[in-house]
Design a protein around this motif. Sequence first.
Motif, short mmCIF file in Angstrom:
data_model
loop_
_atom_site.label_atom_id
_atom_site.label_comp_id
_atom_site.label_asym_id
_atom_site.label_seq_id
_atom_site.Cartn_x
_atom_site.Cartn_y
_atom_site.Cartn_z
N TYR A 1 5.79 -8.72 4.34
CA TYR A 1 5.90 -9.06 5.77
C TYR A 1 6.04 -10.55 6.04
O TYR A 1 6.73 -10.95 6.97
N VAL B 1 -11.06 -2.48 6.82
CA VAL B 1 -9.77 -1.86 7.12
C VAL B 1 -9.57 -0.54 6.38
O VAL B 1 -8.78 0.30 6.82
N SER C 1 0.82 -1.21 0.00
CA SER C 1 0.00 0.00 0.00
C SER C 1 0.85 1.26 0.00
O SER C 1 0.33 2.36 -0.11
N SER D 1 0.56 -4.24 11.21
CA SER D 1 -0.15 -4.33 9.93
C SER D 1 -0.19 -5.80 9.54
O SER D 1 -0.92 -6.59 10.11
N SER E 1 -0.16 5.88 10.45
CA SER E 1 0.23 4.49 10.77
C SER E 1 1.33 4.44 11.82
O SER E 1 1.37 3.53 12.65
N SER F 1 -6.01 -6.20 -0.09
CA SER F 1 -4.63 -6.67 0.00
C SER F 1 -4.45 -8.00 -0.72
O SER F 1 -3.40 -8.27 -1.31
N GLY G 1 -1.14 2.57 6.04
CA GLY G 1 -0.14 1.52 6.13
C GLY G 1 -0.55 0.34 6.98
O GLY G 1 0.14 -0.68 7.00
N LEU G 2 -1.68 0.46 7.69
CA LEU G 2 -2.15 -0.61 8.58
C LEU G 2 -3.45 -1.24 8.08
O LEU G 2 -4.20 -1.82 8.85
N ARG G 3 -3.69 -1.14 6.78
CA ARG G 3 -4.94 -1.65 6.22
C ARG G 3 -4.85 -3.10 5.71
O ARG G 3 -5.75 -3.56 5.00
N VAL G 4 -3.80 -3.81 6.07
CA VAL G 4 -3.71 -5.23 5.70
C VAL G 4 -4.81 -5.98 6.43
O VAL G 4 -5.12 -5.70 7.60
N GLU H 1 -2.85 -1.25 17.04
CA GLU H 1 -3.63 -1.14 15.80
C GLU H 1 -4.72 -0.07 15.94
O GLU H 1 -5.15 0.22 17.06
#
Length: 327
Positions: free
Chosen positions: A149, A229, A79, A180, A283, A127, A236-239, A205
């Motif tokens: 990741y 999300v 992202s 994330s 994030s 994602s 950056g934390l929308r996984v 989170e």
Amino acid sequence: MPTSLSPAPLVSLSDIRAAHTLIRPHVVRTPLVPFPLENFWLKPESLQPTGAFKLRGAFNAMLSLTPEERARGVVAHSSGNHAQAVAYAAQQLGIPAVVVMPDNAPHLKLDMTRAFGADVVIVGPASEERARRAEELSAERGLTPIPPYDDPRIIAGAGTVGLEILEDLPGTGTILVPVSGGGLISGVAAAVKLQRPGVRVIGVEPELAADAHESVRSGHRVTFSAEQVSRTLADGLRVQHLGDLNWAHVQAYVDDIITVSEAALRRAAREATLRTRLVTEPSGAVTIAAALDHRAALGETGPLVAILSGGNLDPGLLTELLTTGGA
């Protein structure tokens, strides 16, 4: 409390130390910056050349490639911050790079990924969609995947953040880590717990993208929808869920995962800029929000360190955060 129930092969302390040696010439050893509260420090990974911690894992993975793999090129999906990291590392190492990004990625992150020379492919916001497209491109063009990741090289690279915190502040009591897909918290938790089991590692989170929080509470990995999300400002934390290997590390080493509100992360981004002169994207601000809003609940176990994971945000959003804060 952490448990070691997963049979998955976890990253070792020697893996993380080897990554630290390998990437040292290519990344910044970021300092610990005092926040104007007692025993509270920030680890500003926003000071990396690409503005986020992701550069550590990208270089560790790409420096491990064979000459043949380098010549064919790499593919990544992200992202934003991993996209920039892969593009920058590829440019520095002379490796062709293709990066799959969602159509709701911030313009700044899209523009910088292209500026670093990567071929950017745009897909929808999910994602899983960008992961699938990256797999297709890998098969079609013979490109080597550089996952964001769920990869031991990425986790080991991210873990170097934890090594540096303990070296610079041996008395650290608690470390707050944004969550994330789980690469950063996996590496940091392994680096810390394998040296100092008594140091608490707590993930943070947004409430609107709290899949890891729910996973820890339920004891099994939880998936949120792309629509869920996408509600958080913390792009950056929308996984949508933790990676397989990341979930194993969370189960083994992470003490807890807590959540913060959208208003709290907005206030935290503003406070970080005004009180420490550090720019943080939402994030990265989640850990500062947790420290400001949940300090009493976190307890006093020694110095508190919040990892500021990145500082890449569009100028318009920065202006909004500075002028309106949590309003």
